[in-house]
Design an enzyme around this catalytic site. Structure first.
Site, short mmCIF file in Angstrom:
data_model
loop_
_atom_site.label_atom_id
_atom_site.label_comp_id
_atom_site.label_asym_id
_atom_site.label_seq_id
_atom_site.Cartn_x
_atom_site.Cartn_y
_atom_site.Cartn_z
N LYS A 33 71.55 54.60 83.07
CA LYS A 33 70.98 55.94 83.19
C LYS A 33 71.51 56.85 82.07
O LYS A 33 72.53 56.56 81.45
CB LYS A 33 71.33 56.53 84.55
N TYR B 93 85.11 80.30 61.64
CA TYR B 93 84.79 81.54 62.36
C TYR B 93 86.05 82.20 62.92
O TYR B 93 86.90 81.53 63.50
CB TYR B 93 83.83 81.27 63.51
N MET C 255 78.70 75.17 65.08
CA MET C 255 77.56 74.46 65.66
C MET C 255 77.41 73.06 65.08
O MET C 255 77.21 72.09 65.80
CB MET C 255 76.28 75.27 65.45
#
Ligand SMILES: *Cc1c(COP(=O)(O)O)cnc(C)c1O
Length: 336
Positions: free
Chosen positions: A33, A245, A291
């Site tokens: 799965k 950042y 990201m």
């Protein structure tokens, strides 16, 4: 681009350990799965079939269809088909209230709630479940349950197993035969001394990331997945230069730092820059995870983010399943 390596040797190794515990390879129903726990459904299914695994477990009909041709049976855990699919695909019947939605002639495995209280038919409705499935023209091909705490100390595992065995005796006495009986996930299988069921639904052990409390003895299992990222750029920095950042990242001494092409956009957990994640070689991620990028000291062409998802998960305060299934499908899975 970042990539994931899938080790064929380690998967085969784990399947052999599991087969020894289950008493044969025929008794493994490999749980595929969620894109084979993030490893890649197609890759793992092909390797497993090559190793001799005959049974698979998936979540959806779509997943089942994509592997039905290479397994003898495929069990769908959480989907209901509109029409009877390929004959070797069967469906867990999780709730009697929805029995009318299964098409006539469909193969079902009755899932009973023996103590987890999440999913499954209450045990006291067992006779009714069998009768109604037959009335509806469904083919009962299995009876199953799921353990709520097989990987924890305590007696839950034993009482659920006793309840499942009692249910089996009762239904067999009423004439239910020719079905397969199964309750075990990975942890339950490895707590069982003398495996006496027809199959075990094994996921995390096959992927090499099963963890059990200390007193339980496990054979050596080898992680199948490792995550790698490639270098995008390198610069020289001094300790006062804040990296990434918020400028939160710093090197302790003047040195080189490189950006690598993995980030939370790829499903890598963002974590907390104040308690940085450490790579298997001990180097920390410097500063915040972006990201699509992370920064690490040095200038290697490629870095390994983890070669054991259970260890990565420990650092993040979560479980290996969580680390693995979040990895974005666009990251290339390479068989090695
Ligand atoms: C996911 C799942 C399994 C496999 O569990 P592991 O701990 O990964 O071995 C077995 N049975 C059911 C019903 C599941 O949902």
């Amino acid at each position: 681009m970042s990539y994931i390596l899938i080790s064929r040797d380690n998967l085969f190794w784990n399947l052999n350990q599991i087969a020894a515990q289950a008493q044969s390879l025929e008794k493994i129903a490999l749980v595929l799965k969620d894109d084979a726990y993030g490893h890649g459904l197609k890759i793992v299914a092909a390797m497993a079939a090559e190793a001799g695994v005959r049974h698979a477990v998936v979540r959806t009909l779509q997943e089942a269809r994509s592997v039905a041709s290479i397994f003898k049976t495929v069990l769908v855990l959480a989907d209901i088909p509109d029409a009877v699919p390929e004959a070797n695909i069967r469906f867990a019947l999780n709730d009697l209230g929805r029995i009318d939605r299964y098409p006539e002639g469909c193969g079902v495995e009755l899932k009973f709630d023996t103590g987890m209280h999440r999913n499954g038919i209450p045990e006291n409705l067992a006779d009714e479940a069998v009768a109604r499935a037959r009335d509806r023209g469904l083919k009962i091909v299995g009876v199953m349950t799921h353990h709520r705490a097989a990987d924890e100390m305590g007696s839950h595992f034993f009482w659920q197993k006793r309840r499942f065995d009692a249910l089996r005796r009762r239904l067999e006495k009423r004439g239910l035969d020719g079905v397969r009986w199964h309750s075990c996930n990975s942890a339950a299988l490895f707590r069982t001394n003398c495996f006496d069921e027809d199959i075990a639904r094994v996921g995390i052990a096959a992927y090499g990331c099963l963890r059990m409390p200390e007193p339980f003895k496990l054979p050596e299992l080898r992680p199948v997945m490792s995550l790698w990222a490639q270098r995008i750029s390198t610069r020289s920095v001094t300790p006062e230069m804040g990296i990434g950042y918020g400028g939160e990242g710093h090197l302790a001494t003047e040195g080189k730092v490189s950006a690598y092409d993995v980030g939370y956009g790829d499903g890598w957990l963002r974590g907390d820059a104040a308690h940085p994640y450490r790579l298997p070689d001990g180097r920390p991620i410097i500063g915040r995870v972006s990201m699509d990028l992370i920064s690490v000291e040095g200038d290697d062409e490629a870095i390994c983010l983890f070669d054991d998802a259970a260890e990565a998960a420990r650092q993040f305060g979560t479980i290996a399943y969580d680390v693995m299934v979040k990895l974005h499908p666009r990251i290339e899975r390479r068989a090695v």
